[in-house]
Enzyme design. Sequence first.
Site, mmCIF file in Angstrom:
data_model
loop_
_atom_site.group_PDB
_atom_site.id
_atom_site.type_symbol
_atom_site.label_atom_id
_atom_site.label_comp_id
_atom_site.label_asym_id
_atom_site.label_seq_id
_atom_site.Cartn_x
_atom_site.Cartn_y
_atom_site.Cartn_z
ATOM 1 N N LYS A 128 -4.108 -73.772 -37.358
ATOM 2 C CA LYS A 128 -4.288 -72.857 -38.491
ATOM 3 C C LYS A 128 -5.620 -73.188 -39.147
ATOM 4 O O LYS A 128 -6.085 -74.329 -39.072
ATOM 5 C CB LYS A 128 -3.168 -73.063 -39.516
ATOM 6 C CG LYS A 128 -2.880 -71.839 -40.340
ATOM 7 C CD LYS A 128 -1.902 -70.926 -39.635
ATOM 8 C CE LYS A 128 -1.703 -69.621 -40.351
ATOM 9 N NZ LYS A 128 -0.582 -68.853 -39.784
ATOM 10 N N ASP A 168 -4.652 -64.000 -40.771
ATOM 11 C CA ASP A 168 -3.522 -64.367 -41.627
ATOM 12 C C ASP A 168 -3.824 -63.673 -42.969
ATOM 13 O O ASP A 168 -4.499 -62.634 -42.961
ATOM 14 C CB ASP A 168 -3.401 -65.905 -41.751
ATOM 15 C CG ASP A 168 -2.048 -66.356 -42.289
ATOM 16 O OD1 ASP A 168 -1.070 -66.360 -41.540
ATOM 17 O OD2 ASP A 168 -1.962 -66.685 -43.491
HETATM 18 N N1 GLU Z 1 -1.053 -65.742 -38.814
HETATM 19 C C1 GLU Z 1 -0.013 -65.285 -37.946
HETATM 20 C C2 GLU Z 1 1.160 -66.233 -38.032
HETATM 21 O O1 GLU Z 1 1.444 -66.769 -39.079
HETATM 22 C C3 GLU Z 1 -0.493 -64.970 -36.531
HETATM 23 C C4 GLU Z 1 -1.213 -66.043 -35.814
HETATM 24 C C5 GLU Z 1 -1.839 -65.614 -34.481
HETATM 25 O O2 GLU Z 1 -1.685 -64.463 -34.084
HETATM 26 O O3 GLU Z 1 -2.460 -66.480 -33.846
HETATM 27 O O4 GLU Z 1 1.886 -66.438 -37.103
#
Ligand code: GLU
Length: 448
Positions: A128, A168
């Site tokens: 992340k 996100d």
């Molecule tokens: N931010 C999204 C999540 O919390 C997607 C992450 C992604 O597609 O890599 O899962």
Amino acid sequence: MADNIDLDQFLERLRSRNPGEAEFHQAVAEVVHDILPVINASPRLQQASILDRLIEPERVIGFRIVWEDDKRNVRVNRGYRVQFNSAIGPYKGGLRFHPTVNPSILKFLAFEQTFKNALTGLPMGGGKGGSDFDPRECSDGEIMRFCNSFMLQLHRHIRSDTDVPAGDINVGEREIGYLFGAYRRITNEFQPVLTGKGLSFGGSQMRTEATGYGLLYFVREMLATQGKSIDGMRVVVSGAGNVATHAVEKAVDMGARVVTLSDSRGFILDEAGLNRDKLNWVRQHKEKPGTTLEPYTEEFGARWFAGKQPWHVDCDVALPCATQNELDEEAARALAANGCTVIAEGANMPVTHAARAFIDSAGLLYGPGKASNAGGVAVSGLEISQNRVRRSHTRHEVDEDLQSIMKSIHGACVEHGTGDDGRVNYARGANVAGFRKVAHAMLGQGYG
Ligand code: GLU
């Protein structure tokens, strides 16, 4: 033989080794509570110190971002990428641009992502990233210049076989486009190094809709275990971003009446129910910098509750789709008292620890984000495979895959979370199923 791990001692050590990181402590505590019995029953997992390894990110990267605003002021923000666990695949997880972004928030999100990604069945590790940059009052040009500066740092740390970020909170198709363009110009390579891209440069059909739609596919499965359907049910949703609006869209398609949306300034209550036209208005309205949902009430005759959250509105199903810790114990009690029987998370960790305890004791159906909101990253995984073979799947094909992935995540929760009384504890099921896969991969690859 190694000694059993004591939960309280373990959490005490976690807090002292990660001081001030309340969200990270919370996310770890919830997982460890569920997986400790599995670890304590296995000398091999204990001997391998699997728990200590699992809660330590493989890498935490921090950098300075310098950019210029429209008034030609030079601005400075902090950027991060937490590369948490790559045992089952390249790090994968979104980028968040929000003033609350800090190492604790990103460590909790990356830790959760590790389990979520394992549950999808696709080969993706957990990561992340993001910045404390606040794009909400920024012009399009400012956002583009910020993205260029952000990628000037981040490009060193990502690659299609190493780490593949996505969006996100406040990072959607526009920001991913700017980030991708910056990566391509800096490296002179057209690499599938981000997901959530525009359709004309390698994006997947349905990626934008996937988290919200996937949430409703998961809720459909939860309700089906009780012989119920969401058709005709009254639904309360928080948030007004990508996850919330697509959750509303799918819920309405399935016959539900959705009566709320919210933002950081308040919520709207629309007793007539949201529909596609109203959602389109919300999406267009939100494109203007610095707006709130309040004008919705004049446009569609709804009510606006300034400074309030929607949890006191009576409903059958509540879908928190805004942000972490937005639904506390008092809110959970109000929901239950007003007839709500299902709470499923579109956001990551929106339900506080105390609210979780109440929800469990009251016997409500609870869908934890790492299972119920996994549809977004699942379609990111499908985007990666489409990019690798240079082929695009149709909307129908991706939607079919998304539905079957959400069904199989639900199945894993039921398999690992059903108690002796026949009740499904979805959080335990998700934690144990995700843990088994990641731990197995870590053990199989040794250490060093
Ligand atoms: N931010 C999204 C999540 O919390 C997607 C992450 C992604 O597609 O890599 O899962």
